[in-house]
Design a protein around this motif. Structure first.
Motif, PDB file in Angstrom:
ATOM      1  N   UNK A 283       0.833  -1.210   0.000  1.00 57.16           N
ATOM      2  CA  UNK A 283       0.000   0.000   0.000  1.00 57.16           C
ATOM      3  C   UNK A 283       0.868   1.261   0.000  1.00 57.16           C
ATOM      4  N   UNK A 284       1.917   1.249   0.831  1.00 54.36           N
ATOM      5  CA  UNK A 284       2.831   2.396   0.884  1.00 54.36           C
ATOM      6  C   UNK A 284       3.542   2.560  -0.455  1.00 54.36           C
ATOM      7  N   UNK A 285       3.988   1.457  -1.062  1.00 55.90           N
ATOM      8  CA  UNK A 285       4.665   1.523  -2.357  1.00 55.90           C
ATOM      9  C   UNK A 285       3.768   2.207  -3.386  1.00 55.90           C
ATOM     10  N   UNK A 286       2.499   1.827  -3.404  1.00 61.00           N
ATOM     11  CA  UNK A 286       1.577   2.406  -4.374  1.00 61.00           C
ATOM     12  C   UNK A 286       1.388   3.899  -4.182  1.00 61.00           C
ATOM     13  N   UNK A 287       1.304   4.327  -2.930  1.00 62.41           N
ATOM     14  CA  UNK A 287       1.062   5.744  -2.641  1.00 62.41           C
ATOM     15  C   UNK A 287       2.265   6.612  -3.001  1.00 62.41           C
ATOM     16  N   UNK A 422       4.708   9.875   6.814  1.00 58.65           N
ATOM     17  CA  UNK A 422       4.626   9.787   5.357  1.00 58.65           C
ATOM     18  C   UNK A 422       3.394  10.539   4.844  1.00 58.65           C
ATOM     19  N   UNK A 423       2.269  10.387   5.541  1.00 62.16           N
ATOM     20  CA  UNK A 423       1.033  11.079   5.135  1.00 62.16           C
ATOM     21  C   UNK A 423       1.218  12.590   5.176  1.00 62.16           C
ATOM     22  N   UNK A 470      10.890  10.293   2.521  1.00 60.18           N
ATOM     23  CA  UNK A 470      11.888   9.402   1.941  1.00 60.18           C
ATOM     24  C   UNK A 470      12.638   8.557   2.979  1.00 60.18           C
ATOM     25  N   UNK A 471      13.247   9.175   4.014  1.00 62.54           N
ATOM     26  CA  UNK A 471      13.933   8.340   5.017  1.00 62.54           C
ATOM     27  C   UNK A 471      12.955   7.427   5.762  1.00 62.54           C
ATOM     28  N   UNK A 472      11.713   7.927   5.955  1.00 60.67           N
ATOM     29  CA  UNK A 472      10.709   7.129   6.670  1.00 60.67           C
ATOM     30  C   UNK A 472      10.323   5.893   5.853  1.00 60.67           C
ATOM     31  N   UNK A 473      10.269   6.052   4.535  1.00 58.33           N
ATOM     32  CA  UNK A 473       9.919   4.927   3.679  1.00 58.33           C
ATOM     33  C   UNK A 473      10.932   3.807   3.792  1.00 58.33           C
ATOM     34  N   UNK A 474      12.219   4.163   3.707  1.00 57.36           N
ATOM     35  CA  UNK A 474      13.275   3.150   3.843  1.00 57.36           C
ATOM     36  C   UNK A 474      13.220   2.488   5.211  1.00 57.36           C
ATOM     37  N   UNK A 531      -2.969  11.092  -3.258  1.00 52.22           N
ATOM     38  CA  UNK A 531      -2.058  10.242  -2.489  1.00 52.22           C
ATOM     39  C   UNK A 531      -2.170  10.541  -0.998  1.00 52.22           C
ATOM     40  N   UNK A 532      -2.321  11.826  -0.655  1.00 51.73           N
ATOM     41  CA  UNK A 532      -2.437  12.237   0.751  1.00 51.73           C
ATOM     42  C   UNK A 532      -3.692  11.652   1.388  1.00 51.73           C
TER      43      UNK A 532
END
Length: 552
Positions: A283-287, A422-423, A470-474, A531-532
């Motif tokens: 789900x995160x990848x898609x957003x 991320x949101x 970005x850092x949060x995604x990793x 996306x938000x």
């Protein structure tokens, strides 16, 4: 700063700094070079943006394979050196004025980055598994990330000076030199990598490499070929030959189908205890695809904005200084034979041939009448690619502030969860687009140039969004991934970045189709707001999954 960290950190910091120096120098001038009628390839906005989007998409697709090969067969050191050499050669070849050589150069950079980028970061992380350094891991990565942005910031000044003084080829050569310096620095630190460069081989539960080739790479290649061939080659006389705007976009979208289906199958086939984690990550990848689609416009549409819609004149003593150090071009205000553009700055071609006219240099077409120089006088215009240093400049300034902000909240037990960060990162990024909408309105839809401060403000806001996201995604990938498929899920993050980069190229290629540029930026705003909303809708469920795993 260094004495509390592994002795390898300074070498890895400087290696990555020089590697990013080369990469961002190249990216900063890439579309400008493609569109240059005299010394480049005279591409239109659509052609240059489409090629740029495909290029940066593939650059972020290969780290998945490069990381797996290093883990299982080559080790980190050999992979990093091999990747760095390929990239350096690619940069040297990019300035050769031949379209075939350009494609070869791009291929070398794409493959080289796949071996260099993921493995230098992984090698750094391996040092922080030692007990004495565990609590300094975040700080170590912050230092490392700063190296990336120092390289990205300073490179454009070298690129501008060399391009103005000697031409495009020398600017690309500087990128190559930077890359080779990075490789040399990395090799100088060899003795400090002992014990951290061991090949892991195939671990229990890992997917065999032949299966990755058979079930992911081969189908992806076949589907990509189908996408390229399905309606032939696009041309000026056959504009509708491509399904999604260009053959390269068709090929990329088709090539992604087997990969996306594969990641979907990971969820379907997962153990019950892993299903929710994998679902959350997908789900995160898609957003975040939509975030990268807008963020990566910095090398295409926003570079065009800096080039044609931003007041770049430097006057007085400052103009003389930047002129002498070759950070500004000297342009004479007089009529001459020049390429023909319409009132929307669209390059005019007939059967692929650029049309000419007698007119003033393109820069002066939308300068306010009262600001036009006297006939025959010369002005200094700062080099367009310098605008590419605004984002890394903001990263250097804002990173300590964002880190301090979250530390402040953490101390008061009010720090938001990773999905919540991320949101908010997506929301903040969407707000940055409103700055560009205001800039278009202030400039009368490009009829008059606007201040560079609009770009500075736009980059400042979206950089905050980047630091939230970005850092949060990793981080969330490393936290949520089932142990036996961590590499594959990290590959999924790179895949989403890659698709977002291609989306960026598609968006930028539509720039010329909008007579009113406000509508172009409204589309970007709508994508980020979608996306938000989607991310905020997922936050509760994602937080629940993370709580079940005992992480924040």
């Amino acid at each position: 700063m260094w004495n509390k960290h592994p002795k390898a950190l300074p070498y890895l910091f400087l290696s990555e700094m020089w590697e990013r120096f080369g990469y961002y120098l190249m990216i900063g001038i890439f579309t400008l070079y493609l569109k240059d009628v005299e010394s480049g390839f005279a591409m239109t906005e659509k052609e240059a943006s489409d090629l740029y989007g495909t290029f940066i998409a593939l650059v972020f697709l290969t780290p998945f394979i490069g990381g797996l090969v290093a883990d299982r067969y080559l080790g980190y050191k050999k992979s990093i050196v091999f990747g760095g050499i390929l990239m350096g050669i690619g940069y040297f070849l990019m300035g050769v004025h031949d379209i075939t050589v350009l494609y070869i150069a791009m291929t070398l950079v794409i493959i080289g980055n796949g071996f260099f980028k993921p493995n230098i970061s992984t090698l750094l992380g391996s040092f922080y598994t030692n007990e004495e350094y565990k609590d300094k891991k975040d700080e170590g990565y912050n230092i490392f990330y700063m190296g990336i942005n120092v390289g990205a910031f300073i490179c454009n000044f070298f690129g501008a000076a060399l391009q103005i003084l000697l031409g495009w080829h020398w600017a690309f050569m500087a990128a190559g030199v930077g890359m080779f310096i990075g490789v040399i620095v990395f090799l100088l630190g060899t003795k400090h990598y002992v014990g951290h460069d061991q090949k892991k081989g195939v671990q229990e539960g890992d997917m065999p490499f032949y299966k990755i080739i058979l079930f992911i790479l081969l189908p992806s290649f076949v589907f990509g070929a189908i996408g390229w061939l399905i309606k032939g080659v696009a041309s000026e006389t056959n504009l509708n030959s491509a399904i999604f705007g260009s053959d390269s976009t068709d090929a990329f979208i088709f090539a992604c189908i087997p990969i996306v289906l594969f990641y979907g199958s990971l969820y379907v086939r997962a153990k019950a205890e892993d299903k929710r984690s994998i679902g959350a990550l997908l789900a995160i990848f898609g957003v975040v695809i939509l975030f990268w689609g807008v963020f990566k416009l910095n090398g295409s549409a926003l570079t065009t904005w800096a080039d044609r819609y931003t007041d770049r004149e430097v006057t007085g003593t400052a103009g003389q200084v930047v002129g002498k150090i070759k950070l500004a071009k000297e342009v004479e205000y007089k009529k001459e034979t020049t390429e023909l553009y319409d009132d929307q700055f669209r390059l005019q071609k007939v059967n692929g041939v650029v049309q000419k006219e007698e007119n003033y240099p393109l820069y002066f077409r939308n300068v306010a009448p009262e600001k036009l120089p006297a006939e025959g006088s010369k002005v200094h215009l700062w080099a367009t690619n310098l605008s590419q240093s605004i984002n890394p400049g903001w990263v250097i300034i804002l990173t300590p502030l964002v880190v301090a902000f979250f530390s402040f909240l953490r101390a008061r037990k009010k720090e938001p969860s990773t999905p919540t960060k991320i949101a908010f990162g997506l929301l903040i990024s969407a707000l940055s687009v409103l700055v560009m909408i205001a800039a278009v309105k202030i400039g009368g839809n490009g009829t008059e140039k606007v201040s560079v401060w609009w770009l500075v403000a736009n980059y400042g806001i979206i950089t905050i969004g980047e630091l939230f996201l970005s850092p949060m995604g990793l981080s969330v990938v490393s936290k949520l991934s089932p142990v036996n498929i961590t590499s594959l899920m990290m590959g999924g993050w790179f895949l989403s970045t890659s698709i977002g980069n291609k989306l960026s190229g598609v968006l930028a290629s539509m720039w010329d189709t909008y007579d009113n540029k406000v509508n172009f930026f409204w589309v970007n705003f709508a994508l980020l707001m979608f996306a938000t909303v989607l991310m905020f809708a997922l936050v509760k469920q994602l937080n629940k999954v993370m709580k079940e795993r005992g992480i924040n």
